[in-house]
Enzyme design. Structure first.
Site, mmCIF file in Angstrom:
data_model
loop_
_atom_site.group_PDB
_atom_site.id
_atom_site.type_symbol
_atom_site.label_atom_id
_atom_site.label_comp_id
_atom_site.label_asym_id
_atom_site.label_seq_id
_atom_site.Cartn_x
_atom_site.Cartn_y
_atom_site.Cartn_z
ATOM 1 N N ASP A 1 26.955 -38.862 -47.742
ATOM 2 C CA ASP A 1 26.875 -37.245 -47.559
ATOM 3 C C ASP A 1 28.095 -36.731 -48.524
ATOM 4 O O ASP A 1 28.845 -37.653 -48.935
ATOM 5 C CB ASP A 1 27.219 -37.041 -46.096
ATOM 6 C CG ASP A 1 27.098 -35.425 -45.755
ATOM 7 O OD1 ASP A 1 26.491 -34.694 -46.540
ATOM 8 O OD2 ASP A 1 27.500 -34.945 -44.683
ATOM 9 N N GLU B 1 28.718 -34.334 -53.872
ATOM 10 C CA GLU B 1 28.455 -33.697 -54.923
ATOM 11 C C GLU B 1 29.581 -33.808 -55.900
ATOM 12 O O GLU B 1 29.239 -33.531 -57.047
ATOM 13 C CB GLU B 1 28.398 -32.310 -54.474
ATOM 14 C CG GLU B 1 27.101 -31.667 -53.710
ATOM 15 C CD GLU B 1 27.093 -32.417 -52.139
ATOM 16 O OE1 GLU B 1 28.148 -32.367 -51.677
ATOM 17 O OE2 GLU B 1 26.082 -32.832 -51.756
ATOM 18 N N ASP C 1 21.823 -29.249 -45.974
ATOM 19 C CA ASP C 1 21.996 -28.276 -44.987
ATOM 20 C C ASP C 1 21.177 -26.881 -45.039
ATOM 21 O O ASP C 1 21.481 -25.794 -45.359
ATOM 22 C CB ASP C 1 23.447 -27.794 -44.908
ATOM 23 C CG ASP C 1 24.419 -29.042 -44.360
ATOM 24 O OD1 ASP C 1 23.911 -30.022 -44.329
ATOM 25 O OD2 ASP C 1 25.546 -28.749 -44.826
HETATM 26 O O1 MIG Z 1 30.698 -30.734 -43.933
HETATM 27 O O2 MIG Z 1 28.472 -35.076 -41.539
HETATM 28 O O3 MIG Z 1 24.630 -32.276 -44.799
HETATM 29 O O4 MIG Z 1 23.767 -33.527 -42.545
HETATM 30 O O5 MIG Z 1 25.675 -33.518 -40.429
HETATM 31 C C1 MIG Z 1 29.481 -30.868 -43.414
HETATM 32 C C2 MIG Z 1 28.591 -33.603 -40.906
HETATM 33 C C3 MIG Z 1 29.151 -32.386 -43.509
HETATM 34 C C4 MIG Z 1 26.775 -32.183 -44.112
HETATM 35 C C5 MIG Z 1 25.719 -32.774 -43.997
HETATM 36 C C6 MIG Z 1 25.115 -32.946 -42.545
HETATM 37 C C7 MIG Z 1 26.151 -33.667 -41.853
HETATM 38 C C8 MIG Z 1 27.318 -32.742 -41.998
HETATM 39 N N1 MIG Z 1 28.051 -33.022 -43.313
#
Ligand code: MIG
Length: 745
Positions: free
Chosen positions: A393, A396, A471
């Site tokens: 996650d 980017e 998200d």
């Molecule tokens: O700033 O890990 O897209 O699926 O639950 C949010 C917490 C960070 C973004 C992900 C989301 C995840 C969440 N993350």
């Protein structure tokens, strides 16, 4: 995209021919046109005196078999000819045009500007046919057909994205163009911030591809159909692996299940309630102060025991890993990485730091192969306690305390030996993180198919990971948007994809969860996930009616597993999408190009989700070129028409193409509950009724050594004909139970 200072490449001054390559020196740059295959031509252009090193993260296939291509140098035009393409290179001013050998124009440089530069930007102005439609472009919300819109490729964490958002987590600058008799694709292989403008209002007569910097480098694909173009693109950028079969099952997540007990409770509830499920996720709160590769000693004191208990219930656990490493010298990953120089530095040589979940973090330079190799082994402890897959996650990368929500563009990156800045590396940061993770799993568990899920990506990501769409929000419009979004992502080389079912941010409702679960059951990736602080949205949290609906559709997903597995095999084999827009199967039906609230799962199932609150029926377009059976009533309808399909809350309209054989299994509660030695074949008779069955062990790479079975099935005159094409899988189905369905209307 003003082009006041645009410098076109100018006239050709000198020309060199080598084999299947034509290289020209022009007034304002150098151009190289190379035929790689009959239907694939690469164009490179630079304003520098020579080309940079030939390097791209996206490209999987760099060696192509020898090709018979002919180059003809005429007074005004040079022609490069393959079996499928004629490339006409006009010398003065230089313009490149692509057509088919029988003289149909596909696309080319627009007459007044062509290709060239504005300062560091490289740009291509291209002809635009009135009938042309555009698809692809990877993970994009907005309309299925991109004609008339513009879009940006710059990996962006935008938790409030909508139908209108231009830049999301994934950058795949690949477009597909189609109109009657003319189909092509362009992969614009540039990792800098890139814009595609598809004849958006100010440029209605041409379309524009533009990158902020870098060489102009694109691949032109010609094919007789969209599928041919997509398969050629996926040949160039690579195909996904067969995932482990369990990854096709239903998956449950929440940010965050807060303890081992809560995880076990959720798993127990699924079994107790007989709702099929295979995977449960640990989001960031399993870690110790958000330090990657650690467990919170209070809430997850015995991960191995927890996972053993999950395995006893036939669940797998996937854990999240973010790129940010807490800047804490008492923390071994940070200390070790700093000692070995694994993290990104500021231009002045100090560590680059940025804030994410753990507070101040340092960030591995995933574009450095040494860093990728260093990162890999940290996964070992997770795998050793039994973690089955890794979720990447924030890659980017999301960095909260810097403008634009990411790192500054001047941060140096190693870029596989070609030092550059974040400006060029940004869009491939997440790609290389997922790659490092994938390579680690392959190495640590050489006999198991890896399961990696990533949020950020660049073209070619399918070789390393599947992609979920980040998200979204618990809103009806976001259920609707997930259809064109995943269709275009599927057309862009990434067949294994899906949204957060139920929606991530905001609070889901029972009706929305019922509808989203019905739809999600037919997406390649099927995971319910939601954000911290939102209402719980496990299938049972909205009362019995919604729970029953979820159970029914999740169960249907499991019954369809043999059919799904076929489709994953097709995707791994040649890049064919698992979920397909109507025009993929029915290109001659002009209406299908606009339909974005329905999709085809494989060639046979037409899925029509309900994405409107209160709706209890919906219009379903049945493509022309086939007859269709209503899955529920088995009633047959002609194609080429809208039908009004009843859709009480417990029904999502679903149709089956006449002439299909759908392999299915008995209801099961997890993927490997029972080896399907008996397969159910649902036969929906049509003019020609066919199907097939692909089988392998679902977990190792034995299928790559021929240990798989492929069986072709035909239904004719009331009889099933079975042809074994390959019989390498020892546990292939031995018995077929044929169910002939479909009443006459
Ligand atoms: O700033 O890990 O897209 O699926 O639950 C949010 C917490 C960070 C973004 C992900 C989301 C995840 C969440 N993350």
């Amino acid at each position: 995209m003003a082009d006041n200072n645009f410098t076109g490449i100018g006239n050709a001054i000198s020309l060199e021919e080598r084999d299947t390559t034509v290289e020209l020196v022009c007034a304002h740059g150098r151009v190289r046109v190379t035929a790689l295959a009959d239907g694939i031509v690469r164009v490179r252009a630079t304003q520098a005196s020579d080309f940079g090193p030939d390097f791209s993260y996206a490209i999987a296939k760099t060696h192509w078999p020898r090709l018979n291509a002919a180059v003809q140098n005429g007074p005004k035009t040079i022609t490069l000819r393959t079996k499928k393409l004629v490339v006409a290179i006009q010398k003065s001013p230089l313009r490149i045009a692509f057509s088919t050998p029988d003289g149909r124009k596909l696309n080319g440089d627009e007459a007044t500007r062509g290709i060239g530069w504005e300062d560091a930007k490289c740009r291509s102005h291209r002809t635009l046919d009135p009938e042309e439609k555009f698809f692809g472009c990877g993970e994009k919300t907005g309309p299925l057909n991109k004609r008339g819109s513009k879009t940006t490729f710059w990996n962006t964490d935008d938790p409030n994205h909508t139908y209108a958002t231009e830049a999301l987590y994934v950058s795949i600058p690949f477009l597909i163009s189609t109109r009657p008799g003319a189909h092509y694709g362009i992969f614009w292989d540039n990792t800098y911030r890139t814009h595609f403008n598809f004849g958006q209002v100010e440029n209605e007569d041409h379309y524009i591809l533009e990158s902020e910097a870098g060489e102009l480098d694109y691949y032109f694909f010609a094919g007789d159909s969209v599928p041919e173009v997509v398969r050629a693109y996926s040949e160039l950028t690579g195909r996904m692996w067969m995932p482990p079969r369990w990854a096709l099952g239903f998956q449950q997540s929440r940010w965050s299940y807060g303890s081992a007990d809560e995880i076990l409770d959720v798993a127990t509830s699924f079994r107790k309630r007989k709702i099929p499920c295979d995977v449960i996720y640990c989001d960031i709160d399993y870690m110790d102060g958000f330090r990657v590769f650690t467990w919170n000693p209070k809430t997850f004191p015995h991960p191995r025991e927890m996972i053993q208990k999950l395995r006893k219930m036939s669940f797998r656990l996937v854990t999240i890993i973010d790129p940010g490493v807490k800047n804490d010298d008492a923390y071994v990953v940070c200390r070790d990485g700093k000692g070995k120089g694994m993290f990104l530095k500021n231009p002045d040589g100090s560590w680059f730091t940025g804030n994410v979940w753990p507070g101040e973090c340092v960030f591995p330079d995933f574009t450095n192969p040494t860093v990728r190799q260093w990162w890999g082994p940290w996964h070992k402890e997770l795998l050793d306690v039994g973690v089955a897959g890794i979720w990447n996650d924030m890659n980017e990368p999301a960095v909260w305390n810097h403008p634009g929500g990411t790192m500054p563009i001047d941060i140096p990156h190693e870029y596989d030996g070609q030092w550059t800045t974040h400006q060029r590396a940004h869009n491939v940061y997440g790609f290389n993180m997922a790659r490092a993770c994938h390579d680690a799993l392959r190495k640590l568990k050489p006999n198991e198919r890896p399961f990696v899920i990533t949020r950020a990506a660049y073209a070619g990501i399918q070789r390393y990971s599947m992609v979920w769409t980040g998200d979204n929000q618990s809103l009806w419009e976001q259920l609707a948007v997930s259809i064109p979004e995943c269709l275009n992502l599927s057309l862009s080389g990434v067949p294994f994809c899906g949204p957060d079912v139920g929606g991530f941010s905001r609070d889901c409702t029972g009706e929305l969860l019922a509808r989203w679960t019905q739809a999600g059951a037919f997406f390649p990736f099927f995971r319910n996930h939601t954000a911290i602080g939102t209402r719980h949205q496990e299938p049972w949290t909205f009362g019995k009616e919604v729970e029953d609906i979820c159970r029914r559709y999740i169960s249907l997903r499991y019954q369809l597993l043999p059919y799904f597995y076929n489709l994953f095999h097709e995707a791994a084999h040649d890049g064919t999408p698992i979920m397909r827009p109507l025009f993929w199967e029915f290109p001659d039906d002009p209406h299908g190009y606009a339909v974005e609230d329905q999709f085809l799962l494989g060639r046979s199932l037409l899925v029509a989700p309900v994405a409107t609150p209160g709706a209890r029926q919906r219009a379903v377009y049945l493509p022309a070129g086939s007859e269709w059976y209503d899955y529920r009533t088995k009633q047959k309808h002609a194609g080429g028409q809208y039908v009004t399909s009843p859709a009480p809350l417990d029904v999502m309209p679903l149709f089956v193409r006449a002439g299909s054989i759908i392999p299915m299994t008995e209801p099961i509660e997890y993927v490997d509950q029972k080896r399907p030695d008996e397969i159910i074949l649902d036969v929906y008779p049509g003019k020609k009724t066919t199907g097939y069955l692909y089988e392998d062990d679902g977990e190792t790479f034995a299928h790559e050594r021929g240990l798989y079975s492929l069986t072709h099935l035909t239904w004719k005159n009331g009889e099933l004909n079975v042809t074994k094409k390959q019989s390498g899988y020892a546990f292939a189905a031995k018995k077929y139970e044929v169910r002939v369905l479909g009443k006459k209307t």
